[in-house]
Design an enzyme around this catalytic site. Structure first.
Site, PDB file in Angstrom:
ATOM      1  N   LEU A   8       0.837  -1.208   0.000  1.00  0.00           N
ATOM      2  CA  LEU A   8       0.000   0.000   0.000  1.00  0.00           C
ATOM      3  C   LEU A   8       0.868   1.253   0.000  1.00  0.00           C
ATOM      4  O   LEU A   8       0.720   2.125   0.849  1.00  0.00           O
ATOM      5  CB  LEU A   8      -0.933  -0.005   1.208  1.00  0.00           C
ATOM      6  CG  LEU A   8      -2.108  -0.974   1.120  1.00  0.00           C
ATOM      7  CD1 LEU A   8      -2.850  -1.031   2.440  1.00  0.00           C
ATOM      8  CD2 LEU A   8      -3.071  -0.573  -0.003  1.00  0.00           C
ATOM      9  N   GLY A   9       1.791   1.328  -0.952  1.00  0.00           N
ATOM     10  CA  GLY A   9       2.545   2.557  -1.167  1.00  0.00           C
ATOM     11  C   GLY A   9       1.700   3.497  -2.012  1.00  0.00           C
ATOM     12  O   GLY A   9       0.474   3.351  -2.097  1.00  0.00           O
ATOM     13  N   MET A  11       1.314   3.759  -5.246  1.00  0.00           N
ATOM     14  CA  MET A  11       0.571   3.094  -6.328  1.00  0.00           C
ATOM     15  C   MET A  11      -0.468   2.112  -5.788  1.00  0.00           C
ATOM     16  O   MET A  11      -1.601   2.065  -6.269  1.00  0.00           O
ATOM     17  CB  MET A  11       1.545   2.345  -7.257  1.00  0.00           C
ATOM     18  CG  MET A  11       2.411   3.239  -8.085  1.00  0.00           C
ATOM     19  SD  MET A  11       1.461   4.218  -9.262  1.00  0.00           S
ATOM     20  CE  MET A  11       1.082   3.003 -10.521  1.00  0.00           C
ATOM     21  N   SER A 128       1.371   1.984 -16.072  1.00  0.00           N
ATOM     22  CA  SER A 128       1.780   3.372 -16.303  1.00  0.00           C
ATOM     23  C   SER A 128       0.614   4.328 -16.061  1.00  0.00           C
ATOM     24  O   SER A 128      -0.539   3.920 -16.072  1.00  0.00           O
ATOM     25  CB  SER A 128       2.301   3.531 -17.732  1.00  0.00           C
ATOM     26  OG  SER A 128       2.696   4.875 -17.934  1.00  0.00           O
ATOM     27  N   LYS A 179       6.846  -2.359 -20.928  1.00  0.00           N
ATOM     28  CA  LYS A 179       6.873  -1.284 -19.921  1.00  0.00           C
ATOM     29  C   LYS A 179       8.296  -0.722 -19.760  1.00  0.00           C
ATOM     30  O   LYS A 179       8.478   0.482 -19.592  1.00  0.00           O
ATOM     31  CB  LYS A 179       6.356  -1.825 -18.581  1.00  0.00           C
ATOM     32  CG  LYS A 179       6.504  -0.850 -17.407  1.00  0.00           C
ATOM     33  CD  LYS A 179       5.714   0.418 -17.618  1.00  0.00           C
ATOM     34  CE  LYS A 179       5.470   1.331 -16.489  1.00  0.00           C
ATOM     35  NZ  LYS A 179       6.283   1.901 -15.590  1.00  0.00           N
ATOM     36  N   HIS A 182       8.858   1.571 -22.567  1.00  0.00           N
ATOM     37  CA  HIS A 182       8.027   2.761 -22.283  1.00  0.00           C
ATOM     38  C   HIS A 182       8.782   3.695 -21.340  1.00  0.00           C
ATOM     39  O   HIS A 182       8.835   4.914 -21.536  1.00  0.00           O
ATOM     40  CB  HIS A 182       6.697   2.303 -21.675  1.00  0.00           C
ATOM     41  CG  HIS A 182       5.989   3.321 -20.831  1.00  0.00           C
ATOM     42  ND1 HIS A 182       6.419   3.665 -19.566  1.00  0.00           N
ATOM     43  CD2 HIS A 182       4.885   4.058 -21.057  1.00  0.00           C
ATOM     44  CE1 HIS A 182       5.615   4.581 -19.063  1.00  0.00           C
ATOM     45  NE2 HIS A 182       4.670   4.846 -19.942  1.00  0.00           N
ATOM     46  N   ASN A 183       9.401   3.134 -20.306  1.00  0.00           N
ATOM     47  CA  ASN A 183      10.119   3.976 -19.345  1.00  0.00           C
ATOM     48  C   ASN A 183      11.346   4.633 -19.978  1.00  0.00           C
ATOM     49  O   ASN A 183      11.681   5.776 -19.671  1.00  0.00           O
ATOM     50  CB  ASN A 183      10.533   3.158 -18.122  1.00  0.00           C
ATOM     51  CG  ASN A 183       9.378   2.980 -17.161  1.00  0.00           C
ATOM     52  OD1 ASN A 183       8.226   3.012 -17.571  1.00  0.00           O
ATOM     53  ND2 ASN A 183       9.666   2.795 -15.895  1.00  0.00           N
ATOM     54  N   GLU A 186      10.098   7.463 -21.783  1.00  0.00           N
ATOM     55  CA  GLU A 186       9.731   8.492 -20.788  1.00  0.00           C
ATOM     56  C   GLU A 186      10.975   9.282 -20.340  1.00  0.00           C
ATOM     57  O   GLU A 186      10.929  10.513 -20.221  1.00  0.00           O
ATOM     58  CB  GLU A 186       9.075   7.758 -19.612  1.00  0.00           C
ATOM     59  CG  GLU A 186       8.641   8.592 -18.446  1.00  0.00           C
ATOM     60  CD  GLU A 186       8.166   7.683 -17.292  1.00  0.00           C
ATOM     61  OE1 GLU A 186       7.251   6.857 -17.494  1.00  0.00           O
ATOM     62  OE2 GLU A 186       8.729   7.795 -16.185  1.00  0.00           O
TER      63      GLU A 186
HETATM   64  N1  LIG Z   1       4.994   5.750  -8.510  1.00  0.00           N
HETATM   65  C1  LIG Z   1       4.713   5.589  -9.799  1.00  0.00           C
HETATM   66  O1  LIG Z   1       4.383   6.554 -10.529  1.00  0.00           O
HETATM   67  C2  LIG Z   1       4.770   4.220 -10.434  1.00  0.00           C
HETATM   68  C3  LIG Z   1       4.189   4.015 -11.695  1.00  0.00           C
HETATM   69  C4  LIG Z   1       4.217   2.749 -12.256  1.00  0.00           C
HETATM   70  C5  LIG Z   1       4.819   1.701 -11.593  1.00  0.00           C
HETATM   71  N2  LIG Z   1       5.398   1.918 -10.362  1.00  0.00           N
HETATM   72  C6  LIG Z   1       6.006   0.776  -9.687  1.00  0.00           C
HETATM   73  O2  LIG Z   1       5.120   0.330  -8.658  1.00  0.00           O
HETATM   74  C7  LIG Z   1       5.864  -0.193  -7.558  1.00  0.00           C
HETATM   75  C8  LIG Z   1       5.424   0.519  -6.276  1.00  0.00           C
HETATM   76  O3  LIG Z   1       5.668   1.908  -6.446  1.00  0.00           O
HETATM   77  P1  LIG Z   1       5.181   3.000  -5.381  1.00  0.00           P
HETATM   78  O4  LIG Z   1       5.401   4.309  -6.026  1.00  0.00           O
HETATM   79  O5  LIG Z   1       3.846   2.637  -4.850  1.00  0.00           O
HETATM   80  O6  LIG Z   1       6.288   2.787  -4.223  1.00  0.00           O
HETATM   81  P2  LIG Z   1       6.222   3.229  -2.693  1.00  0.00           P
HETATM   82  O7  LIG Z   1       5.249   4.318  -2.480  1.00  0.00           O
HETATM   83  O8  LIG Z   1       7.639   3.440  -2.287  1.00  0.00           O
HETATM   84  O9  LIG Z   1       5.668   1.920  -1.939  1.00  0.00           O
HETATM   85  C9  LIG Z   1       6.443   0.760  -1.833  1.00  0.00           C
HETATM   86  C10 LIG Z   1       5.594  -0.367  -1.250  1.00  0.00           C
HETATM   87  O10 LIG Z   1       6.411  -1.555  -1.232  1.00  0.00           O
HETATM   88  C11 LIG Z   1       6.422  -2.077   0.096  1.00  0.00           C
HETATM   89  N3  LIG Z   1       7.721  -2.713   0.338  1.00  0.00           N
HETATM   90  C12 LIG Z   1       8.938  -2.179   0.128  1.00  0.00           C
HETATM   91  N4  LIG Z   1       9.898  -3.066   0.472  1.00  0.00           N
HETATM   92  C13 LIG Z   1       9.244  -4.177   0.908  1.00  0.00           C
HETATM   93  C14 LIG Z   1       9.661  -5.430   1.384  1.00  0.00           C
HETATM   94  N5  LIG Z   1      10.962  -5.723   1.479  1.00  0.00           N
HETATM   95  N6  LIG Z   1       8.715  -6.337   1.717  1.00  0.00           N
HETATM   96  C15 LIG Z   1       7.402  -6.032   1.629  1.00  0.00           C
HETATM   97  N7  LIG Z   1       6.940  -4.871   1.177  1.00  0.00           N
HETATM   98  C16 LIG Z   1       7.849  -3.952   0.823  1.00  0.00           C
HETATM   99  C17 LIG Z   1       6.207  -0.882   0.998  1.00  0.00           C
HETATM  100  O11 LIG Z   1       5.778  -1.321   2.246  1.00  0.00           O
HETATM  101  P3  LIG Z   1       6.001  -0.424   3.588  1.00  0.00           P
HETATM  102  O12 LIG Z   1       4.812   0.491   3.654  1.00  0.00           O
HETATM  103  O13 LIG Z   1       6.046  -1.408   4.679  1.00  0.00           O
HETATM  104  O14 LIG Z   1       7.295   0.329   3.409  1.00  0.00           O
HETATM  105  C18 LIG Z   1       5.146  -0.122   0.191  1.00  0.00           C
HETATM  106  O15 LIG Z   1       3.885  -0.706   0.376  1.00  0.00           O
HETATM  107  C19 LIG Z   1       7.343   0.027  -7.921  1.00  0.00           C
HETATM  108  O16 LIG Z   1       7.849  -1.120  -8.532  1.00  0.00           O
HETATM  109  C20 LIG Z   1       7.299   1.130  -8.950  1.00  0.00           C
HETATM  110  O17 LIG Z   1       8.396   1.093  -9.811  1.00  0.00           O
HETATM  111  C21 LIG Z   1       5.361   3.148  -9.765  1.00  0.00           C
END
Ligand SMILES: NC(=O)c1ccc[n+]([C@@H]2O[C@H](COP(=O)([O-])OP(=O)(O)OC[C@H]3O[C@@H](n4cnc5c(N)ncnc54)[C@H](OP(=O)(O)O)[C@@H]3O)[C@@H](O)[C@H]2O)c1
Length: 309
Positions: A8-9, A11, A128, A179, A182-183, A186
Site C-alpha cells: 500500500l505505497g 501506487m 503506467s 513497460k 516505455h520507461n 519516458e
Molecule cells: N509511482 C509511480 O508513478 C509508479 C508508476 C508505475 C509503476 N510503479 C512501480 O510500482 C511499484 C510501487 O511503487 P510506489 O510508487 O507505490 O512505491 P512506494 O510508495 O515506495 O511503496 C512501496 C511499497 O512496497 C512495500 N515494500 C517495500 N519493500 C518491501 C519489502 N521488502 N517487503 C514487503 N513490502 C515492501 C512498501 O511497504 P512499507 O509500507 O512497509 O514500506 C510499500 O507498500 C514500484 O515497482 C514502482 O516502480 C510506480
C-alpha cells in the site's frame, strides 16, 4: 471479483481505492501493518489482513493476488523468501499472481517459470499513468499465460484508462519488456522537455514558464501528461526553486539502454537521458576537472572563459 492487494505505497493505495470504487472486493496487506489499518479506516469497503497467510485464506478460488511493492528483493521475498509463509507456498494450482511492479522482464520470465511448476499463473503487468492513473484509470501492458489473462481480463478493463488502457502481449516477460521500453522513452521525453525549458529559462526574453507549459498543452504537438505535470509543478513551485537538481532513478532507463546494446540498436537519446541523471548527482565530478585541467595545460585557458560575441 475479489483480489488480494500486497503493498500500500503510492501506487498500491491508488489501485486499491480505484478497485473498491469499481465494486471489486479488495483485501489489503502491507508490510507496515499500520498503513493497511489506516487504509481500511478510510475505505471501509476494503478488508485488511496482517499476514500473507490470512490474506490468501480470505480469497476465493482461483485466488487473484496483485503485487504493488517495490521492485527487486521485495518481490522475491514475497514470492519465494524464507521469512515465514510466502506466495509460492501458500497458493495453489490455478491461482493467479499479477506483478504490476516495475520488475525486470527477465526476472519475470524466471519467476513465471518457477511458479508454473506449481501450476501458479504469473502475469507480468507493466503499469503506467502515475499515481493519478492508478487512481482513475491506468495503462496496463500484460504478459504471461494467456488462459490466466483471459480469466481476469475484466479486472484490467475495470481499472484501466477509459476502460481501454490495457493490452496483452504474449509470453511471460513481454508485458514488463513493453513497460521497460516505455520507461526508456519516458526518460528521453522528460530530458527533451527539460532541455527546452532550460533554453526559455536562460533566454533574455524571459518568457513565462507557467504560461508556456500551459499553452503547450492546448492542442500543440507536444501536448502530454508530462507537460501537464510540469505545468502543475511550476505553478505551485515557481522556477522549481524548492526541487533538488539531483535526479533520482529506479533503473528502468538503464535497463532499456543495456537491452538496446545487446541487440545493437542505437538509442542515443535514451542513453543521454540516463547519463544526464548520473551527471546530476556528481557536480564535483573529476570528469569536468579533467577537461578543464587539460585546457589549462595546453593553452593556459581558464574556467571562466566564454565565447566573445
Ligand atoms: N509511482 C509511480 O508513478 C509508479 C508508476 C508505475 C509503476 N510503479 C512501480 O510500482 C511499484 C510501487 O511503487 P510506489 O510508487 O507505490 O512505491 P512506494 O510508495 O515506495 O511503496 C512501496 C511499497 O512496497 C512495500 N515494500 C517495500 N519493500 C518491501 C519489502 N521488502 N517487503 C514487503 N513490502 C515492501 C512498501 O511497504 P512499507 O509500507 O512497509 O514500506 C510499500 O507498500 C514500484 O515497482 C514502482 O516502480 C510506480
Amino acid at each position: 471479483m475479489k483480489i488480494g492487494l500486497i503493498g500500500l505505497g503510492n501506487m498500491g493505495r491508488a489501485i486499491a481505492e480505484h478497485a473498491v470504487e469499481e465494486g471489486i472486493e479488495v483485501v489489503v496487506y502491507n508490510r507496515t501493518t499500520s498503513k493497511a489499518e489506516e487504509f481500511v479506516k478510510k475505505n471501509p469497503n476494503a478488508q485488511f489482513t496482517p499476514t500473507l497467510e490470512e490474506l490468501v485464506s480470505k480469497l476465493k478460488i482461483p485466488r487473484i493476488l496483485w503485487l504493488m511493492v517495490s521492485a527487486g528483493k521485495p518481490v522475491q521475498d514475497i514470492l519465494f523468501g524464507n521469512n515465514g509463509p510466502v506466495l509460492s507456498e501458500l497458493l495453489e494450482k490455478g491461482d493467479i499472481i499479477i506483478n504490476a511492479v516495475n520488475s525486470h522482464y527477465k526476472d519475470s520470465q524466471r519467476d513465471a517459470e518457477k511458479l508454473a511448476k506449481k501450476g501458479i499463473h504469473y502475469l507480468d503487468v507493466g503499469t503506467s499513468g502515475g499515481i493519478e492513473g492508478a487512481r482513475t484509470g491506468a495503462c496496463f501492458m500484460i504478459g504471461g499465460p494467456e488462459e490466466a489473462y483471459i480469466k481476469i481480463r475484466s479486472l484490467f478493463k475495470a481499472l484501466s484508462y477509459e476502460h481501454k488502457g490495457y493490452a496483452y502481449f504474449g509470453p511471460s516477460g513481454s508485458g514488463h519488456l513493453v513497460k521497460m521500453v516505455h520507461n526508456g522513452i519516458e526518460y528521453a521525453m522528460m530530458q527533451s522537455i527539460a532541455e527546452g525549458v532550460n533554453i526559455l529559462d536562460k533566454h533574455p526574453l524571459k518568457p513565462d514558464l507557467v504560461k508556456a507549459t500551459e499553452v503547450w498543452n492546448q492542442g500543440s504537438i507536444i501536448q502530454s501528461n508530462l507537460v501537464g505535470w510540469l505545468n502543475k509543478a511550476l505553478s505551485s513551485n515557481p522556477n522549481l526553486k524548492d526541487t533538488p537538481a539531483e535526479i533520482g532513478s529506479l533503473g528502468t532507463g538503464d535497463w532499456t539502454v543495456k537491452e538496446a546494446m545487446e541487440l545493437g540498436v542505437p538509442v542515443p537519446n535514451i542513453a543521454n537521458a540516463v547519463f544526464n541523471r548520473y551527471q546530476s548527482r556528481d557536480k564535483e565530478s573529476i570528469a569536468y576537472k579533467v577537461v578543464q585541467a587539460l585546457r589549462s595545460q595546453f593553452g593556459g585557458h581558464t574556467s571562466t572563459e566564454r565565447p566573445s560575441n
